[in-house]
Design an enzyme around this catalytic site. Structure first.
Site, mmCIF file in Angstrom:
data_model
loop_
_atom_site.group_PDB
_atom_site.id
_atom_site.type_symbol
_atom_site.label_atom_id
_atom_site.label_comp_id
_atom_site.label_asym_id
_atom_site.label_seq_id
_atom_site.Cartn_x
_atom_site.Cartn_y
_atom_site.Cartn_z
ATOM 1 N N GLY A 58 -28.312 29.854 -8.501
ATOM 2 C CA GLY A 58 -27.056 29.872 -9.245
ATOM 3 C C GLY A 58 -27.026 30.957 -10.296
ATOM 4 O O GLY A 58 -26.698 32.121 -10.006
ATOM 5 N N MET A 111 -20.217 27.825 -8.582
ATOM 6 C CA MET A 111 -20.171 27.863 -10.051
ATOM 7 C C MET A 111 -18.731 28.040 -10.515
ATOM 8 O O MET A 111 -18.121 29.100 -10.296
ATOM 9 C CB MET A 111 -21.082 28.976 -10.577
ATOM 10 C CG MET A 111 -22.564 28.639 -10.408
ATOM 11 S SD MET A 111 -23.686 29.932 -10.968
ATOM 12 C CE MET A 111 -23.608 31.094 -9.623
ATOM 13 N N LEU A 112 -18.234 26.992 -11.147
ATOM 14 C CA LEU A 112 -16.848 26.961 -11.617
ATOM 15 C C LEU A 112 -16.583 28.123 -12.556
ATOM 16 O O LEU A 112 -17.382 28.366 -13.468
ATOM 17 C CB LEU A 112 -16.638 25.640 -12.367
ATOM 18 C CG LEU A 112 -15.246 25.038 -12.349
ATOM 19 C CD1 LEU A 112 -14.770 24.785 -10.929
ATOM 20 C CD2 LEU A 112 -15.238 23.733 -13.139
ATOM 21 N N CYS A 164 -21.934 17.192 -10.619
ATOM 22 C CA CYS A 164 -21.301 17.662 -11.852
ATOM 23 C C CYS A 164 -21.212 16.539 -12.878
ATOM 24 O O CYS A 164 -20.664 15.470 -12.595
ATOM 25 C CB CYS A 164 -19.905 18.211 -11.545
ATOM 26 S SG CYS A 164 -19.099 18.800 -13.046
HETATM 27 C C1 LIG Z 1 -20.879 28.332 -14.947
HETATM 28 C C2 LIG Z 1 -21.409 27.308 -13.989
HETATM 29 C C3 LIG Z 1 -20.504 26.556 -13.248
HETATM 30 C C4 LIG Z 1 -20.977 25.603 -12.326
HETATM 31 N N1 LIG Z 1 -20.064 24.964 -11.519
HETATM 32 C C5 LIG Z 1 -20.519 24.162 -10.518
HETATM 33 C C6 LIG Z 1 -19.636 23.658 -9.530
HETATM 34 O O1 LIG Z 1 -18.435 23.937 -9.508
HETATM 35 N N2 LIG Z 1 -20.157 22.848 -8.566
HETATM 36 C C7 LIG Z 1 -21.493 22.524 -8.534
HETATM 37 O O2 LIG Z 1 -21.938 21.793 -7.642
HETATM 38 N N3 LIG Z 1 -22.346 23.011 -9.448
HETATM 39 C C8 LIG Z 1 -21.897 23.836 -10.411
HETATM 40 N N4 LIG Z 1 -22.786 24.405 -11.267
HETATM 41 C C9 LIG Z 1 -24.225 24.124 -11.117
HETATM 42 C C10 LIG Z 1 -24.871 25.135 -10.162
HETATM 43 O O3 LIG Z 1 -24.306 25.049 -8.880
HETATM 44 C C11 LIG Z 1 -26.397 24.889 -10.064
HETATM 45 O O4 LIG Z 1 -26.612 23.613 -9.504
HETATM 46 C C12 LIG Z 1 -27.089 24.951 -11.416
HETATM 47 O O5 LIG Z 1 -26.665 26.083 -12.164
HETATM 48 C C13 LIG Z 1 -28.613 24.999 -11.231
HETATM 49 O O6 LIG Z 1 -28.996 26.127 -10.485
HETATM 50 P P1 LIG Z 1 -29.577 27.470 -11.194
HETATM 51 O O7 LIG Z 1 -30.699 27.022 -12.085
HETATM 52 O O8 LIG Z 1 -30.036 28.321 -10.058
HETATM 53 O O9 LIG Z 1 -28.461 28.045 -11.989
HETATM 54 C C14 LIG Z 1 -22.359 25.355 -12.193
HETATM 55 C C15 LIG Z 1 -23.253 26.122 -12.947
HETATM 56 C C16 LIG Z 1 -22.793 27.090 -13.839
HETATM 57 C C17 LIG Z 1 -23.776 27.924 -14.613
#
Ligand SMILES: Cc1cc2nc3c(=O)[nH]c(=O)nc-3n(C[C@H](O)[C@H](O)[C@H](O)COP(=O)(O)O)c2cc1C
Length: 337
Positions: free
Chosen positions: A235, A20-21, A103
């Site tokens: 995430g 998560m960026l 992304c």
């Molecule tokens: C703040 C933020 C930054 C993210 N940055 C990335 C990233 O750098 N690379 C990536 O593959 N996914 C990124 N994601 C997506 C997450 O890795 C994940 O796929 C997405 O949040 C869905 O999962 P969750 O429902 O468990 O949060 C980001 C998500 C959030 C909330």
């Protein structure tokens, strides 16, 4: 309905924290590691150009030993650049490499990588082949598809094409990426979740490691996935409610008790002490809001974290935080809340 895939051991199942960026930087990851010793951690996405052309690539690559197992997530579309960056990752001791094919941000689309690579499986195959040349394990994190096209066969062909280039591990964020008209945040909410497609993928391609991601917020729902796939990646819920990771470890039979927040904080203070004045308080405090998730002391804890100033180092700030935790917990006991 999830069908059982025949594997009985939860020990071999993977639990991981999503890249998560701006969130999963090294300090956040250290904190999460204290809570969850067994999960796989990922870096934020780092572009190959930041690593190859940026002024200070070390800043992106350095990490603490405790963070292992740790995977470097990369964004880019040039196999030659991937090859070079894979060498840097190997030299730094990463446990694996992950290619971002999920992304949807406009900036990333401009660079023609991230989710738009779902439309270019042959290029993704070249990228993973380049990444894998020095022997580090390679995985791809991707979506179900692009925009409004909902076709399982397209997803399966994408995975098969990339697998033919040597990638054995796929992490599927179980919704499409809509490239136009939706912000990255909305792209994590609006396109419908289809966990069943990920289950189907594992059924159709059982020789591959398939990890599911997207929308897991509670232990029961996440645990149920292990009957159908090899891993669960969490995430936002892991960031906002990190104890969920320890609860998952307990459900997986990897621990008995949940960690005590005060012990976590003490260990984090030791970490921050090693950094001294080079680690200003807000760089750590911003990641700690979830430590008291759902507890009666949560409000006071948030208010305290919001007072962090760059003029104080993290160790000193966290020592004050520990006193607050002790005081709040004492009040709770005394007043029987
Ligand atoms: C703040 C933020 C930054 C993210 N940055 C990335 C990233 O750098 N690379 C990536 O593959 N996914 C990124 N994601 C997506 C997450 O890795 C994940 O796929 C997405 O949040 C869905 O999962 P969750 O429902 O468990 O949060 C980001 C998500 C959030 C909330």
């Amino acid at each position: 309905m999830i069908e059982f895939n025949g594997s009985t051991s939860t020990q071999e199942k993977t639990l991981s924290v999503a890249p998560m960026l701006d969130w999963t930087d090294r300090h956040c990851r250290y904190f999460l590691r204290l809570i969850c010793p067994s999960c796989v951690l990922y870096t934020e996405m780092i572009t190959t150009s930041a690593l190859l052309l940026g002024r200070d690539p070390e800043r992106f690559l350095e990490f603490s030993n405790a963070e292992h197992p740790l995977i470097l997530q990369l964004g880019g579309d040039d196999p030659a650049a991937m090859r070079m960056v894979a060498g840097m990752a190997l030299a730094h001791g990463y446990d694996g490499l992950n290619l971002n094919v999920g992304c949807p941000s406009p900036r990333v689309q401009k660079g023609r990588f991230g989710a738009c690579l779902m439309a270019a499986p042959d290029l993704v195959a070249d990228l993973v082949a380049a990444l894998g040349e020095n022997g580090l394990p390679v995985s791809v994190k991707h979506r179900l598809g692009l925009d409004r096209e909902e076709d399982y066969a397209v997803l399966r062909t994408f995975v098969e094409t990339v697998a033919a280039a040597g990638c054995r591990h796929f992490i599927v964020h179980a919704r499409n990426a809509w490239l136009k008209g939706l912000s990255p945040a909305k792209n994590r909410e609006v396109p419908p979740l289809r966990w069943d497609w990920v289950h189907q993928l594992k059924k159709d391609l059982p020789h591959l490691t398939v990890e599911i991601n997207g929308g897991f917020r509670d232990v029961a729902t996440a645990m149920a996935q292990f009957a159908a796939v090899d891993g669960v990646m969490i995430g936002r819920a892991a960031y906002h409610h990190p104890m969920l990771l320890a609860e998952m470890e307990r459900a997986l039979g990897r621990r008995e008790a949940l960690p005590d927040p005060r012990v976590i904080l003490r260990e984090l203070i030791e970490y921050a002490e090693r950094w001294g004045d080079t680690l200003p308080a807000p760089r750590v405090s911003r990641h700690l809001h979830g430590l008291r998730f759902g507890e009666s002391g949560a409000g006071a804890w948030h208010r305290f974290l919001d007072t962090a100033e760059t003029t104080e180092n993290a160790a000193s700030f966290l020592r004050r935080g520990l006193l607050l935790l002790r005081r709040t917990d004492q009040n709770i006991v005394t007043h029987g809340q």
